[in-house]
Every structure is written in structure tokens, then in C-alpha cells.
Design a protein around this motif. Structure first.
Motif, mmCIF file in Angstrom:
data_model
loop_
_atom_site.group_PDB
_atom_site.id
_atom_site.type_symbol
_atom_site.label_atom_id
_atom_site.label_comp_id
_atom_site.label_asym_id
_atom_site.label_seq_id
_atom_site.Cartn_x
_atom_site.Cartn_y
_atom_site.Cartn_z
ATOM 1 N N UNK A 47 0.820 -1.202 0.000
ATOM 2 C CA UNK A 47 0.000 0.000 0.000
ATOM 3 C C UNK A 47 0.854 1.253 0.000
ATOM 4 N N UNK A 48 2.119 1.115 0.430
ATOM 5 C CA UNK A 48 3.006 2.274 0.484
ATOM 6 C C UNK A 48 4.362 1.989 -0.153
ATOM 7 N N UNK A 49 4.870 0.765 0.031
ATOM 8 C CA UNK A 49 6.211 0.426 -0.467
ATOM 9 C C UNK A 49 6.193 -0.917 -1.186
ATOM 10 N N UNK A 50 7.245 -1.128 -1.959
ATOM 11 C CA UNK A 50 7.419 -2.412 -2.650
ATOM 12 C C UNK A 50 8.483 -3.208 -1.891
ATOM 13 N N UNK A 51 8.120 -4.383 -1.421
ATOM 14 C CA UNK A 51 9.028 -5.178 -0.590
ATOM 15 C C UNK A 51 9.349 -6.485 -1.323
#
Lengths: 336, 283
Positions: free
Chosen positions: A73-77
Motif C-alpha cells: 500500500x506504500x512500499x514495494x518489498x
């Protein structure tokens, strides 16, 4: 390969390697034969059978479907590939040649490299040629090529298997194993065995003749389109091919975000090159079939990768329900 | 290792820029970094979470703050989802990828740039670069379906008066506008350049590019002096997924910019069949 030992049997080696890693080897799985986790009562004599497993060990290095990353939802992990030690046992020379190509093609691919670094490769020379194999014509077998395996086993009827050390990593993997030095004629025995295996492969004149016609530009668009009419775009050939590397990606919803998956794709699928605009560089089945064979055998690809990307395993011949496998197609090309 | 997980960027601003086209400004989220060294003509892979990832060109390379400009045309599922997003939405970016225009070779030359439709976007920062040279003439021909479908209005406004910018339309709105493909203004562009072009950069639908290239060859320009930028479906951007093949070449690595003679040699391996003409849609 300088160090050579004699084994009491394939089990001796497999059991030792299983102490440090999961061992995957050819197994009878009910009615099928496939690479699977080696069970305690698994029969390794299957490694000596003169027929190809329908599927290579490719999925253990290049997963058929795997997660690349999660968007939260905020970062690509990143979701890394598993890196637990793995032994791929009983690989044939052609499949090892294919892995050497994959190593080159997927250099820098973090998921492939993680799996590959974790894998110890144990090759087994083929005692005899298999039905559809033409590894000799593709410089990929029947003997395991130097530098393509960490350990190489050479078997022969009525003789103890020989173990050749193929790399420092292979030497380290058998360091704790009490091994008998091989008889003085071990290397000679192997050479004789491989000569006999090569002789058993038989002549396949349509392979060289078909490739020559392909390189000379003597295969007409009409012939490709005629052959293409039969292609069912089932992806059987690209699935069983040990050097097919094409993949696609897709996003699956997950929580507030999504997971990016990649999975095997096939250049024979109609939509493989179709663009969102509708532009389609390979709109006919004949063009896609031509692409497949040129990519496996053609001179420009040989120049790019230093060898053909076909290793002569012959699996596509059995897999294709439309009789468009490598022997059928090159046979048709050579005869036209 | 290759970067397979994108860096997070957000939409800073977006405005309509031609029919079904939008101009996006993207900025890296704090703590995220994106490559700053980008050559005109290179591309990036843009992830729209939940919809997937596709290749887009840099309309302008990252500025000092790392802001990237992109022109996107709405043509499929991914771009439709992108067009629904508001400023602030988070996207993923990987890149740059591919080979850009050969600008170092064109330092003091008479250069003709020919674009069709949104094919102007991969040429946009090359035009800025060429216009800023101390020497060498520049002319641009820009063909579009109709005046409403012209893209990069701000950039074209900025170019106005600095070099000849000749426009053509498949369907003009009024009689002063020139009807036809960019080929109809080729001779005029050569005159405006002060002589035959010494190099041409071309981007647009593939069929348009091959026809423009043939018209340039007819006027004496060598195949080694014409460059094209190709579009292909891509799922990785760096030579692994296999989708963007052009013969033995991968457009994402060896392209998207090809010299005409290279393109023709690669295409000769699998020449377009007559059926391809049916499937070509104008951009």
C-alpha cells in the motif's frame, strides 16, 4: 576433473549429500517419472534408465510460478527466492548443458541466482542414448560436459559407479565421505563407456540438414504457416524445454496492495507479443513457430550465446500433440 | 543484481495532454532512490499496483529533484487504471533501460526528427537536446490523427519559433492544416534545414516508420543515418522475459532505438507477413 573415486552405489553418495541438504532426484511417482525429493526407499537405479524424464529439473532453479515482491500500500518489498541448500542429483549431460545456459541467460536475475547458488549439481553420464535424444549433435552429451556439474557419476553394467569431482564445491560436498580411490583405468573406462553411449545414439541426419536449411534462409514462410496451422499453442514444447526461459508477470490483490507474481510464458501463445494498442509483431502461428525454432537453433542465436539453445534432449518431440517437435519439424524442413 | 522490485514513486501532477493521453510528473517517495542518469530515448518500467507493469518512455529525464515526466496514452487495462489515479497515488518505477538516441554522433549535423502520434514522446528530450546544440540545424515533422490528438502541447509551445516544426494531420480541422502523413512535408523540411538531412530520428507506429524511412532513403539518406525507436510488449525491461524479441535481438536491451540497417537485418530473419498489415493500428 582430476580426483576420481569408486562408489559402492548411487545411494552411498545420495545419502551422504542428504545429511546437509534436501536431495532431489529422478523418482517413480506412481505411474510417472519425475524429479522429486528423494525418499528413503527411493530407487536411484532410475538414473541409469536410457530414457529421458518428461520434465527437466528446471523448475527447481527457475520456478514455474513465484512471487517477486509485495506492494503493501506504500512500499514495494522484495520477496526473495528460497536459498536453502539443495542437491539436484542424477542430472543428465543435456540438462546440465541447459543449466549452464540458464546460468548465463539469468545472470543478474536475483531469484534464479539465489536458487542456483543454493544448488549442488550431480550429473550422471548416460550409459546409452535415449529415444529422441540427439545430444551429440548439439554438443551437450551423452557424457557430462566439463565444468557443468559439481560431481559426475559414471555408471556401467556390472561395475561399481565412478565418481569424478567436477568442482571445488563438489570436493567439499564429499569431504566427509569415506571414498575408495578409483582403479587406475577409471578415466579410460569412462571414455570407453561414453564412446559406446554415443554410438548407441544413431545417426540423425535431418538435424544438421534442417539447421543448415534454416541458416541458409531456405525455409519458406508458406511452410512455416502450413506447420503453424497445426500448432495448438498448448505450450507443451516450451514447458518441457530445459532452456526455455520466457516468463510473464501478473499482480494479485493482497491486503491493501498487491503481490507481483511471475510465471512461465510461451512464445507460441497468440498474445505473447500482442501489444495493448493491437499492434502485433508476430500475428500468425507460423511466425511464432518459426521464432521458436530459430531461437533454439539459428545462427544469430548461436552467435549471441556461444551455442545453440537446443541441447538435443528431444522432449518436445514427445510433448507436442501436433507432431511439431524438433525431429518432426527438422525432418520436414530437411525433406522439403 | 538486476532490479526486479521497483522504487516507490508518487504522482505529483497530471494533466490531459491530447486525446486519451495524459502527462504525469512522478517523484520518488522519501527514502527511495531512482537512477538520475537517463539518455533521451531510454525507457522505464512503470508498475501500477494491482494492474501490472509496462514500459514507458521518459518525456523528460529525472530533474535535480528526481522528478520524472511521462506521457501515457490510455490503450489497455493498465493505463486505464493509471488514468483513474489521483496525485499522491503510489506507483513503482524501475529503470532506465535500453539504448537511447545516438546524440553524440549528431553533434553538428543537420538532423530531421519525424514523429507520429505519441511517438513524439520518446523523441521529446532528444529534440530538447538537439535544439540546445551550438551548431547543426534541426527540423521536426509531427504527424497526428487530428489536432485534438496532438500530444506534448507544453513542449511544442516551448519549441515554437526555435526551429521549424511542421505539423500534419490525417484528419485536419480546417483548410490551413496540412492533410497527410509526415512524408508530405519531407521536402519542405529539407529546405527548412538548409539542405538534405545528415541524420533522421523517427518514432511512430511501425508501419509509419518503415514508410518514412523508405521516403528518406528515396531522398538519398543512407540506412546508416536513420534511427527508429520500436515499441514491444515487455515484462522485465532488461532482457529476461523474452517478450520483446526482434529476431535474435531483445528490443529492451539492444533497442528500443535501432539504426535502420540493423532493424532491417533483424527483421529479415522473420519478415512481416501480409497479415501483419491488417493488425497495425495507428497510434
Amino acid at each position: 576433473m582430476s580426483d576420481v573415486y569408486e562408489l559402492t552405489g548411487l545411494r552411498q553418495l545420495a545419502d551422504h549429500l542428504a545429511r546437509e541438504a534436501r536431495v532431489v532426484a529422478p523418482q517413480h511417482d506412481g505411474e510417472h517419472r519425475c524429479f522429486a525429493l528423494l525418499s528413503e526407499d527411493g530407487d536411484l537405479e532410475i538414473c541409469r534408465e536410457p530414457s529421458q524424464l518428461p520434465l527437466a529439473a528446471k523448475p527447481f532453479l527457475f520456478a514455474e510460478r513465484e512471487s517477486l515482491f509485495v506492494f503493501d500500500g506504500a512500499r514495494f518489498v522484495e520477496t526473495p527466492a528460497p536459498s536453502e541448500p539443495l542437491v539436484l542429483f542424477g542430472l543428465t549431460a543435456c540438462d546440465l548443458t541447459a543449466i549452464a545456459y540458464l546460468d548465463r541467460f539469468f545472470e543478474g536475475d536475483p531469484h534464479y541466482v539465489a536458487r542456483r547458488r543454493a544448488a549442488l549439481l550431480v550429473g550422471v553420464d548416460c550409459e546409452r542414448g535415449c529415444r529422441d535424444g540427439f545430444c551429440d549433435a548439439m554438443d551437450a552429451g551423452p557424457g557430462v560436459r566439463d565444468g557443468s556439474a559439481d560431481l559426475v557419476v559414471h555408471t556401467a553394467p556390472d561395475a561399481s559407479p565412478l565418481l569424478f569431482i567436477g568442482s571445488e564445491r563438489g570436493a567439499a560436498a564429499v569431504a566427509g565421505l569415506a571414498l575408495e580411490p578409483a582403479p587406475a583405468d577409471a578415466t579410460e573406462r569412462r571414455a570407453r563407456g561414453l564412446e559406446a553411449a554415443e554410438a548407441s545414439l544413431g545417426a540423425r541426419p535431418h538435424i544438421a540438414a534442417g539447421i543448415a536449411r534454416l541458416d541458409a534462409g531456405e525455409v519458406s514462410a508458406e511452410l512455416w504457416e502450413e506447420l503453424g496451422l497445426r500448432c495448438l499453442a498448448c505450450s507443451g514444447c516450451t514447458t518441457v524445454c530445459p532452456t526455455c526461459t520466457c516468463f510473464t508477470t501478473t499482480d494479485e490483490p493482497e491486503g491493501d496492495g498487491a503481490r507481483r507474481l511471475r510465471y512461465w510464458d510461451s512464445c507460441l501463445f497468440e498474445g505473447f507479443q500482442r501489444e495493448a494498442s493491437g499492434h502485433h509483431p508476430a500475428p500468425t502461428a507460423g511466425m511464432r513457430l518459426e521464432r521458436f525454432f530459430r531461437h533454439k537453433l539459428g545462427e544469430p542465436v548461436r552467435a549471441r550465446f556461444g551455442r545453440a539453445t537446443c541441447v538435443g534432449c528431444g522432449r518436445c518431440e514427445s510433448a507436442c500433440p501436433a507432431v511439431l517437435g524438433i525431429h518432426s519439424t527438422l525432418g520436414r524442413i530437411a525433406a522439403t | 543484481m538486476k532490479q526486479t522490485t521497483p522504487s516507490a514513486v508518487r504522482i505529483v501532477a497530471a494533466y490531459d495532454d491530447g486525446q486519451d493521453a495524459r502527462h504525469f510528473e512522478l517523484a520518488p517517495l522519501s527514502g527511495e532512490s531512482i537512477a538520475s542518469a537517463v539518455e533521451p530515448g531510454q525507457f522505464f518500467m512503470l508498475s501500477v499496483p494491482g494492474a501490472g507493469e509496462a514500459a514507458f518512455t521518459y518525456a523528460a529525464p529525472p530533474d535535480a529533484r528526481g522528478h520524472v515526466q511521462a506521457l501515457v496514452r490510455r490503450v489497455g487495462a493498465l493505463t486505464s487504471r493509471l488514468f483513474e489515479l489521483e496525485p499522491g497515488a503510489v506507483l513503482g518505477l524501475r529503470g532506465p533501460f535500453g539504448r537511447g538516441w545516438p546524440l553524440a554522433e549528431l553533434r553538428a549535423q543537420r538532423v530531421l526528427v519525424i514523429a507520429g502520434g505519441c511517438g513524439l514522446a520518446p523523441l521529446c528530450s532528444a529534440v530538447d537536446h538537439l535544439a540546445a546544440r551550438g551548431a547543426g540545424a534541426l527540423a521536426v515533422i509531427y504527424g497526428a490523427r487530428n489536432p485534438d490528438s496532438q500530444v506534448l502541447g507544453v513542449e511544442r509551445g516551448r519549441w515554437s519559433g526555435r526551429f521549424p516544426l511542421l505539423e500534419t494531420y490525417d484528419h485536419p480541422d480546417d483548410p490551413d492544416q496540412i492533410r497527410g502523413t509526415p512524408i508530405v512535408r519531407l521536402d519542405e523540411a529539407c529546405q527548412a534545414l538548409g539542405g538534405a538531412p545528415e541524420a533522421a530520428l523517427v518514432c511512430g507506429p511501425e508501419l509509419m516508420m518503415t514508410r518514412v524511412a523508405a521516403a528518406l532513403r528515396d531522398r538519398g539518406l543512407g540506412a546508416g543515418r536513420i534511427w527508429l525507436s520500436l515499441e514491444r510488449r515487455m515484462h522485465c525491461g532488461d532482457g529476461r522475459c523474452g517478450h520483446c524479441y526482434l529476431g535474435p535481438s531483445y528490443v529492451c536491451q539492444d533497442g528500443p532505438t535501432y539504426r535502420l540497417d540493423e532493424f532491417q537485418r533483424l527483421q529479415a530473419e522473420s519478415p512481416p507477413r501480409a497479415t501483419e498489415l491488417v493488425s497495425v493500428h495507428h497510434c
